[in-house]
Design a protein around this motif. Structure first.
Motif, short mmCIF file in Angstrom:
data_model
loop_
_atom_site.label_atom_id
_atom_site.label_comp_id
_atom_site.label_asym_id
_atom_site.label_seq_id
_atom_site.Cartn_x
_atom_site.Cartn_y
_atom_site.Cartn_z
N UNK A 104 0.81 -1.21 0.00
CA UNK A 104 0.00 0.00 0.00
C UNK A 104 0.85 1.26 0.00
N UNK A 105 1.95 1.29 0.72
CA UNK A 105 2.72 2.52 0.87
C UNK A 105 3.95 2.59 -0.03
N UNK A 106 4.52 1.45 -0.38
CA UNK A 106 5.69 1.46 -1.25
C UNK A 106 6.93 2.01 -0.57
N UNK A 111 4.35 9.44 -5.20
CA UNK A 111 3.27 9.76 -4.26
C UNK A 111 2.33 8.57 -4.07
N UNK A 112 1.76 8.48 -2.91
CA UNK A 112 0.85 7.39 -2.59
C UNK A 112 -0.57 7.80 -2.95
N UNK A 113 -1.21 7.01 -3.80
CA UNK A 113 -2.62 7.23 -4.11
C UNK A 113 -3.42 6.71 -2.91
N UNK A 119 -7.54 0.64 -0.54
CA UNK A 119 -8.04 -0.61 -1.11
C UNK A 119 -7.10 -1.77 -0.86
N UNK A 120 -5.79 -1.53 -0.93
CA UNK A 120 -4.81 -2.59 -0.66
C UNK A 120 -4.87 -3.05 0.78
N UNK A 121 -5.09 -2.11 1.71
CA UNK A 121 -5.10 -2.45 3.12
C UNK A 121 -6.41 -3.10 3.57
#
Length: 471
Positions: A104-106, A111-113, A119-121
């Protein structure tokens, strides 16, 4: 942690719990259903002597048979396998939660969408949570795949052939009392709670050690839609003290990541708050509910006496004469059958012989205080004496055996069963009749077998011990 009630997973250290007793009883029923009735004379006799309701006697009988045949040990092995399986699933849940946070965060470079990260979390967690609730409302069954995986791992890790009926017995027992939903619910929500907590911890570590920018992007939807959605999702977290981006921050983040510390912190707090409120708290509450219902149900377990395997035991364990309050009088060999207080203590001495032929005169000359119980040469005489010994156990018991016979399994089992009915037991290996000799090898077999039973033996009758309690 919290993945299943410990009454399922803890071994039977001393007295089995109510769940373990019902579980063993069901396993014995399945075993007899598939392989035929077990040799249960001693277990039935002890169950009758223990008294109580029919259900209590059936459970007492099953517990005795399980101890005799090693099924209780297999149950401990199965429980150990279940714990190892839960540990393996918990490790998988922790790794999965960590993977969700990293995905989710990379690495913090792009930038983080925020909605992709959300949604990933939470996406898979929310979908499975809704499916669990629907399954509970519509059919009452859920988590079958995870339950089968846990049972399969438990069976594989148990590595005990005697545990073959334990898994099916547990499933049938829980289904009959509608407890499988709560056990599996405890398992499912506990694992997802671990995954969400793992994701939360990793997300906090990443947000604390890396600089993230947050954006939202759309082609079809308007900015007002994202503003309303962000504020709606942030309502509950805001009540718990989490920061929620204001309208200007949300709109500014739609074009590019805003490089303002307050905006980054607001988005980070919003993301963490949504994860806590919609990911961690629902699983925690449902886990607590399932655990409470599971423990409450385990305290009310009862066996179903209408099942064919139990119905056939009614007359055996609770004879009609006993239910009417009639009991047979003690035979003549028990002149003092009951103490004045109503409680029979272990007292007196008794001599009994096993399968003697006419070449051995019986009874021998005995002290006046020693009673002769005769020769056990039939199933009925054995059962009659065992019933009396269970009710009126003697302090000293001497068992006479003919060492010309082989110490077969049946004879040794009878000797052991008789010995369990007395405070102290000795075996008298009778001498050979006139003009005969004993086979040294067969006599040695008797010595080895009796030593294995930890029973003292001698070729002479210990009359002093029988009369006075010492030699």
């Amino acid at each position: 942690m919290l993945l299943a009630d410990r009454t399922v997973l803890e071994p039977c250290v001393t007295q089995p719990s109510l769940l373990e007793t019902s579980w063993l009883t069901e396993a014995i029923r399945l075993r007899e259903e598939h392989a035929g009735p077990l040799e249960d004379l001693e277990a039935n006799r002890l169950a009758r002597h223990g008294g109580g309701s029919l259900a209590t006697r059936i459970e007492h009988r099953a517990t005795r048979l399980a101890q005799r045949d090693g099924v209780d040990t297999a149950l401990r092995h199965w429980q150990q396998g279940a714990r190892l399986a839960l540990i393996a699933l918990a490790v998988m849940a922790l790794l999965s939660g960590s993977g969700l946070a990293f995905t989710a965060l990379g690495d913090g470079l792009p930038p983080v969408n925020v909605f992709w990260a959300l949604g990933s979390l939470l996406g898979l967690n929310v979908l499975l949570l809704l499916s669990w609730v629907l399954g509970l409302l519509l059919s009452g069954e859920h988590g079958a795949s995870l339950g089968r995986l846990w049972l399969w791992l438990s069976d594989k890790l148990a590595r005990d052939a005697k545990a073959a009926h334990l898994g099916p017995a547990l499933v049938l027992l829980l289904q009959r009392h509608r407890l499988n939903r709560w056990l599996l619910g405890t398992l499912i929500h506990g694992l997802w709670l671990l995954a969400m907590l793992s994701a939360l911890v990793i997300a906090l570590l990443l947000l604390a050690t890396r600089r993230y920018g947050f954006v939202w992007e759309t082609t079809l939807l308007s900015a007002d839609t994202f503003v309303a959605l962000t504020q709606a999702l942030g309502t509950l977290p805001g009540l718990l003290g989490f920061n929620v981006p204001d309208t200007d921050m949300i709109r500014a983040s739609g074009d590019a990541a805003v490089n303002l510390e307050a905006t980054r912190q607001a988005w980070a707090a919003w993301l963490v708050g949504v994860l806590v409120v919609y990911g961690v708290l629902p699983r925690l509450l449902l886990w607590g509910l399932c655990l409470w219902r599971w423990r409450r149900g385990c305290s009310q377990l009862r066996i179903d006496l209408d099942l064919p395997g139990y119905a056939r035991l009614r007359e055996v364990l609770m004879p009609s004469s006993e239910r009417l309050g009639i009991s047979d009088a003690a035979p003549a060999v028990w002149p003092e059958a009951q103490a004045p207080s109503g409680q029979v203590g272990n007292q007196g001495a008794l001599v009994v012989a096993i399968e003697l032929d006419d070449q051995h005169p019986w009874p021998p000359v005995l002290p006046a205080t020693v009673q002769d119980a005769g020769i056990l040469d039939s199933r009925e005489s054995r059962q009659r004496l065992l019933d009396q010994l269970t009710r009126f156990p003697p302090a000293r018991l001497l068992i006479a055996c003919d060492p010309r016979r082989s110490p077969d399994r049946g004879s040794l089992a009878l000797v052991a069963e008789l010995a369990r009915c007395a405070t102290a037991t000795r075996v008298w290996l009778l001498p050979a009749p006139m003009a005969q000799t004993l086979d040294p090898e067969r006599l040695d077999d008797w010595h080895v077998a009796l030593n294995a039973l930890h029973l003292p033996h001698s070729p002479q009758p210990p009359l002093a011990w029988l009369e006075h309690g010492d030699d």
